[in-house]
Scaffold this motif. Structure first.
Motif, PDB file in Angstrom:
ATOM      1  N   VAL A  26       0.828  -1.201   0.000  1.00  0.00           N
ATOM      2  CA  VAL A  26       0.000   0.000   0.000  1.00  0.00           C
ATOM      3  C   VAL A  26       0.866   1.255   0.000  1.00  0.00           C
ATOM      4  O   VAL A  26       0.563   2.223  -0.699  1.00  0.00           O
ATOM      5  N   GLN A  27       1.956   1.267   0.743  1.00  0.00           N
ATOM      6  CA  GLN A  27       2.820   2.452   0.757  1.00  0.00           C
ATOM      7  C   GLN A  27       3.455   2.695  -0.609  1.00  0.00           C
ATOM      8  O   GLN A  27       3.567   3.836  -1.055  1.00  0.00           O
ATOM      9  N   ILE A  30       0.812   4.351  -2.614  1.00  0.00           N
ATOM     10  CA  ILE A  30       0.665   5.762  -2.237  1.00  0.00           C
ATOM     11  C   ILE A  30       1.763   6.592  -2.896  1.00  0.00           C
ATOM     12  O   ILE A  30       1.490   7.658  -3.466  1.00  0.00           O
ATOM     13  N   ASP A  31       2.990   6.104  -2.834  1.00  0.00           N
ATOM     14  CA  ASP A  31       4.112   6.815  -3.467  1.00  0.00           C
ATOM     15  C   ASP A  31       3.886   6.968  -4.969  1.00  0.00           C
ATOM     16  O   ASP A  31       4.105   8.040  -5.538  1.00  0.00           O
ATOM     17  N   ARG A  33       1.010   6.928  -6.614  1.00  0.00           N
ATOM     18  CA  ARG A  33      -0.092   7.861  -6.852  1.00  0.00           C
ATOM     19  C   ARG A  33       0.383   9.303  -6.711  1.00  0.00           C
ATOM     20  O   ARG A  33      -0.006  10.168  -7.480  1.00  0.00           O
ATOM     21  N   GLU A  34       1.234   9.565  -5.728  1.00  0.00           N
ATOM     22  CA  GLU A  34       1.768  10.916  -5.537  1.00  0.00           C
ATOM     23  C   GLU A  34       2.604  11.364  -6.726  1.00  0.00           C
ATOM     24  O   GLU A  34       2.720  12.557  -6.991  1.00  0.00           O
ATOM     25  N   TYR A  60      -8.420   1.583   2.734  1.00  0.00           N
ATOM     26  CA  TYR A  60      -7.767   2.894   2.722  1.00  0.00           C
ATOM     27  C   TYR A  60      -7.174   3.181   1.341  1.00  0.00           C
ATOM     28  O   TYR A  60      -7.324   4.283   0.812  1.00  0.00           O
ATOM     29  N   ALA A  61      -6.507   2.194   0.775  1.00  0.00           N
ATOM     30  CA  ALA A  61      -5.889   2.364  -0.552  1.00  0.00           C
ATOM     31  C   ALA A  61      -6.931   2.759  -1.588  1.00  0.00           C
ATOM     32  O   ALA A  61      -6.691   3.630  -2.427  1.00  0.00           O
ATOM     33  N   GLY A  65      -6.548   6.558  -1.085  1.00  0.00           N
ATOM     34  CA  GLY A  65      -5.414   6.580  -2.011  1.00  0.00           C
ATOM     35  C   GLY A  65      -5.782   6.577  -3.479  1.00  0.00           C
ATOM     36  O   GLY A  65      -4.939   6.787  -4.338  1.00  0.00           O
TER      37      GLY A  65
END
Length: 81
Positions: A26-27, A30-31, A33-34, A60-61, A65
């Motif tokens: 998931v992290q 997130i990276d 997507r940013e 959450y994702a 996200g």
């Protein structure tokens, strides 16, 4: 460096799989997507030691996200999407 290569190859979407879906997978999404990439997490190809935590992380994702949560069987390959 990886970002430069992906952009050079005109990659728009990443398909993520791996261990510790509630952390690393998931992290990474997130990276990505940013950085402006589209992200799909193939939930049935991810591992976890805590299914409850993985469920929260995947929710959450998707909801926060902006990631697509899918199963391997639901993935289609092609120029769209």
């Amino acid at each position: 460096m990886l970002e430069l290569l992906l952009r050079e190859l005109e990659i728009e979407r990443m398909l993520l799989i791996g261990a510790a879906v509630e952390g690393c997978v998931v992290q990474t999404g997130i990276d990505a997507r940013e950085l402006g990439f589209k992200v799909s997490v193939l939930a049935d190809a991810c591992a976890t030691n805590d299914p409850g935590l993985a469920e929260v992380a995947l929710r959450y994702a998707a909801e926060v996200g902006g990631m697509r949560i899918a199963d391997v069987a639901g993935v289609t390959f092609g120029p769209s999407g």
